[in-house]
Write a protein that holds these residues in place. Structure first.
Motif, PDB file in Angstrom:
ATOM      1  N   THR A  62       0.850  -1.190   0.000  1.00 19.05           N
ATOM      2  CA  THR A  62       0.000   0.000   0.000  1.00 19.05           C
ATOM      3  C   THR A  62       0.886   1.239   0.000  1.00 19.05           C
ATOM      4  O   THR A  62       2.002   1.222   0.515  1.00 19.05           O
ATOM      5  CB  THR A  62      -0.934   0.046   1.232  1.00 19.05           C
ATOM      6  N   LEU A  63       0.369   2.285  -0.605  1.00 19.34           N
ATOM      7  CA  LEU A  63       1.053   3.572  -0.666  1.00 19.34           C
ATOM      8  C   LEU A  63       0.133   4.609  -0.049  1.00 19.34           C
ATOM      9  O   LEU A  63      -0.967   4.862  -0.564  1.00 19.34           O
ATOM     10  CB  LEU A  63       1.368   3.948  -2.122  1.00 19.34           C
ATOM     11  N   LEU A  64       0.552   5.183   1.071  1.00 18.74           N
ATOM     12  CA  LEU A  64      -0.231   6.254   1.684  1.00 18.74           C
ATOM     13  C   LEU A  64      -0.088   7.513   0.848  1.00 18.74           C
ATOM     14  O   LEU A  64       1.022   7.899   0.471  1.00 18.74           O
ATOM     15  CB  LEU A  64       0.259   6.548   3.108  1.00 18.74           C
ATOM     16  N   ILE A  65      -1.211   8.146   0.550  1.00 18.70           N
ATOM     17  CA  ILE A  65      -1.190   9.419  -0.174  1.00 18.70           C
ATOM     18  C   ILE A  65      -2.062  10.417   0.566  1.00 18.70           C
ATOM     19  O   ILE A  65      -2.995  10.042   1.275  1.00 18.70           O
ATOM     20  CB  ILE A  65      -1.663   9.291  -1.646  1.00 18.70           C
ATOM     21  N   TYR A  66      -1.745  11.688   0.394  1.00 20.72           N
ATOM     22  CA  TYR A  66      -2.525  12.755   0.999  1.00 20.72           C
ATOM     23  C   TYR A  66      -3.906  12.769   0.361  1.00 20.72           C
ATOM     24  O   TYR A  66      -4.034  12.900  -0.857  1.00 20.72           O
ATOM     25  CB  TYR A  66      -1.805  14.089   0.817  1.00 20.72           C
ATOM     26  N   THR A 109      -4.132  12.004  10.024  1.00 23.26           N
ATOM     27  CA  THR A 109      -4.126  10.544  10.102  1.00 23.26           C
ATOM     28  C   THR A 109      -2.892   9.984   9.410  1.00 23.26           C
ATOM     29  O   THR A 109      -2.225   9.080   9.919  1.00 23.26           O
ATOM     30  CB  THR A 109      -5.403   9.957   9.463  1.00 23.26           C
ATOM     31  N   MET A 110      -2.576  10.544   8.255  1.00 28.42           N
ATOM     32  CA  MET A 110      -1.390  10.097   7.516  1.00 28.42           C
ATOM     33  C   MET A 110      -0.134  10.366   8.340  1.00 28.42           C
ATOM     34  O   MET A 110       0.744   9.499   8.455  1.00 28.42           O
ATOM     35  CB  MET A 110      -1.311  10.805   6.168  1.00 28.42           C
ATOM     36  N   GLU A 127       3.586   2.898  10.570  1.00 28.31           N
ATOM     37  CA  GLU A 127       2.561   1.930  10.183  1.00 28.31           C
ATOM     38  C   GLU A 127       2.222   2.152   8.710  1.00 28.31           C
ATOM     39  O   GLU A 127       1.178   2.710   8.365  1.00 28.31           O
ATOM     40  CB  GLU A 127       1.314   2.101  11.053  1.00 28.31           C
ATOM     41  N   PHE A 128       3.142   1.745   7.836  1.00 34.27           N
ATOM     42  CA  PHE A 128       2.948   1.923   6.402  1.00 34.27           C
ATOM     43  C   PHE A 128       3.894   0.991   5.667  1.00 34.27           C
ATOM     44  O   PHE A 128       4.900   0.543   6.214  1.00 34.27           O
ATOM     45  CB  PHE A 128       3.217   3.368   5.978  1.00 34.27           C
ATOM     46  N   ASP A 129       3.542   0.691   4.419  1.00 33.72           N
ATOM     47  CA  ASP A 129       4.485   0.017   3.526  1.00 33.72           C
ATOM     48  C   ASP A 129       5.331   1.080   2.832  1.00 33.72           C
ATOM     49  O   ASP A 129       6.549   0.977   2.761  1.00 33.72           O
ATOM     50  CB  ASP A 129       3.745  -0.809   2.465  1.00 33.72           C
ATOM     51  N   ALA A 130       4.645   2.090   2.285  1.00 35.56           N
ATOM     52  CA  ALA A 130       5.296   3.197   1.599  1.00 35.56           C
ATOM     53  C   ALA A 130       4.388   4.405   1.722  1.00 35.56           C
ATOM     54  O   ALA A 130       3.190   4.264   1.960  1.00 35.56           O
ATOM     55  CB  ALA A 130       5.531   2.855   0.126  1.00 35.56           C
ATOM     56  N   PHE A 131       4.943   5.599   1.577  1.00 36.49           N
ATOM     57  CA  PHE A 131       4.117   6.800   1.595  1.00 36.49           C
ATOM     58  C   PHE A 131       4.645   7.804   0.594  1.00 36.49           C
ATOM     59  O   PHE A 131       5.809   7.785   0.236  1.00 36.49           O
ATOM     60  CB  PHE A 131       4.017   7.420   2.998  1.00 36.49           C
ATOM     61  N   SER A 132       3.746   8.635   0.115  1.00 35.17           N
ATOM     62  CA  SER A 132       4.127   9.714  -0.777  1.00 35.17           C
ATOM     63  C   SER A 132       4.437  10.929   0.076  1.00 35.17           C
ATOM     64  O   SER A 132       3.860  11.112   1.138  1.00 35.17           O
ATOM     65  CB  SER A 132       2.984  10.023  -1.747  1.00 35.17           C
ATOM     66  N   SER A 134      11.791  12.427  11.475  1.00 39.09           N
ATOM     67  CA  SER A 134      11.452  12.689  10.076  1.00 39.09           C
ATOM     68  C   SER A 134      12.077  11.646   9.149  1.00 39.09           C
ATOM     69  O   SER A 134      11.709  11.566   7.991  1.00 39.09           O
ATOM     70  CB  SER A 134      11.916  14.086   9.668  1.00 39.09           C
ATOM     71  N   ASN A 135      13.007  10.857   9.664  1.00 37.32           N
ATOM     72  CA  ASN A 135      13.584   9.755   8.888  1.00 37.32           C
ATOM     73  C   ASN A 135      12.652   8.555   9.076  1.00 37.32           C
ATOM     74  O   ASN A 135      13.004   7.533   9.651  1.00 37.32           O
ATOM     75  CB  ASN A 135      15.005   9.441   9.368  1.00 37.32           C
ATOM     76  N   ARG A 136      11.455   8.700   8.558  1.00 40.33           N
ATOM     77  CA  ARG A 136      10.385   7.725   8.784  1.00 40.33           C
ATOM     78  C   ARG A 136      10.643   6.378   8.123  1.00 40.33           C
ATOM     79  O   ARG A 136      10.102   5.374   8.551  1.00 40.33           O
ATOM     80  CB  ARG A 136       9.070   8.300   8.286  1.00 40.33           C
ATOM     81  N   ILE A 137      11.447   6.367   7.079  1.00 41.82           N
ATOM     82  CA  ILE A 137      11.699   5.103   6.394  1.00 41.82           C
ATOM     83  C   ILE A 137      12.870   4.342   6.996  1.00 41.82           C
ATOM     84  O   ILE A 137      13.180   3.240   6.568  1.00 41.82           O
ATOM     85  CB  ILE A 137      11.926   5.317   4.879  1.00 41.82           C
ATOM     86  N   GLY A 138      13.530   4.929   7.999  1.00 41.21           N
ATOM     87  CA  GLY A 138      14.641   4.246   8.648  1.00 41.21           C
ATOM     88  C   GLY A 138      15.887   4.181   7.791  1.00 41.21           C
ATOM     89  O   GLY A 138      16.657   3.238   7.880  1.00 41.21           O
TER      90      GLY A 138
END
Length: 191
Positions: free
Chosen positions: A90-94, A127-128, A136-141, A167-171
């Motif tokens: 899943t890709l989180l988008i605004y 929420t995003m 809690e995401f696979d990927a986000f925009s 802010s380094n959310r992807i690790g």
């Protein structure tokens, strides 16, 4: 586990027609770049070309990384540990952005042609942000506009990778990137 291999991350970039998105979604009001700095910034390295849109190379990189459609269902998969994992994320988008919705649709179609299933999930900003902070995401925009005197440590330094709500959310972790970030923080001459 889907994104650990550098070739996979490269393939996902090669599968996104960013030039077309700038032209057709943003009416030419933008540029594809190869790093976090704008083209006019003294830190932008003009020698590094942005990755092109190249679905054939993207498919090759996915193959090389072991992501193949082993069961003929149209979705690439790979043995990870003791189970076969489909390349499905899943890709989180605004959620209040027609542009992000359009980009996600374009990207979903491009990835589907490669055998990768991506499902966009539109969320209201707070929420995003909570999902990103809680990782809690696979990927986000995402997008950001950097100031001229930008400090990349908060977003890209390894020491921020495991810090909660960083802010380094992807690790992201890279000794080479850390070295560059630390040097930029010490350098006063922007020329």
């Amino acid at each position: 586990p889907l994104f650990t291999d550098k070739r996979v991350r490269q393939a996902l970039t090669l599968a996104l027609d960013r030039e077309s998105i700038v032209k057709n979604v943003f009416y030419g009001l933008g540029q594809v770049i190869s790093g976090p700095f704008g083209r006019q910034h003294s830190c932008y390295d003009q020698r590094v070309a942005p990755m092109p849109y190249d679905p054939a190379l993207a498919a090759k990189k996915l193959d090389e990384a072991g992501w193949v459609d082993s069961d003929g269902d149209g979705i690439r998969d790979k043995q990870i540990g003791d189970r076969r994992v489909p390349f499905d994320f899943t890709l989180l988008i605004y959620g209040n952005s027609n542009e992000w919705d359009t980009i996600a649709s374009i990207y979903r179609e491009s990835l589907a042609k490669l055998g990768v299933k991506m499902t966009p999930v539109a969320l209201e900003w707070t929420t995003m942000l909570k999902r990103m902070d809680d990782r809690e995401f696979d990927a986000f925009s995402g997008a950001w506009i950097l100031t001229w005197d930008v400090d990349l440590q908060q977003t890209w330094h390894s020491k921020e990778a495991d810090r909660p709500q960083s802010s380094n959310r992807i690790g992201y972790k890279s000794a080479e990137a850390d070295e560059i970030i630390e040097a930029l923080r010490r350098e006063l001459d922007d020329g």
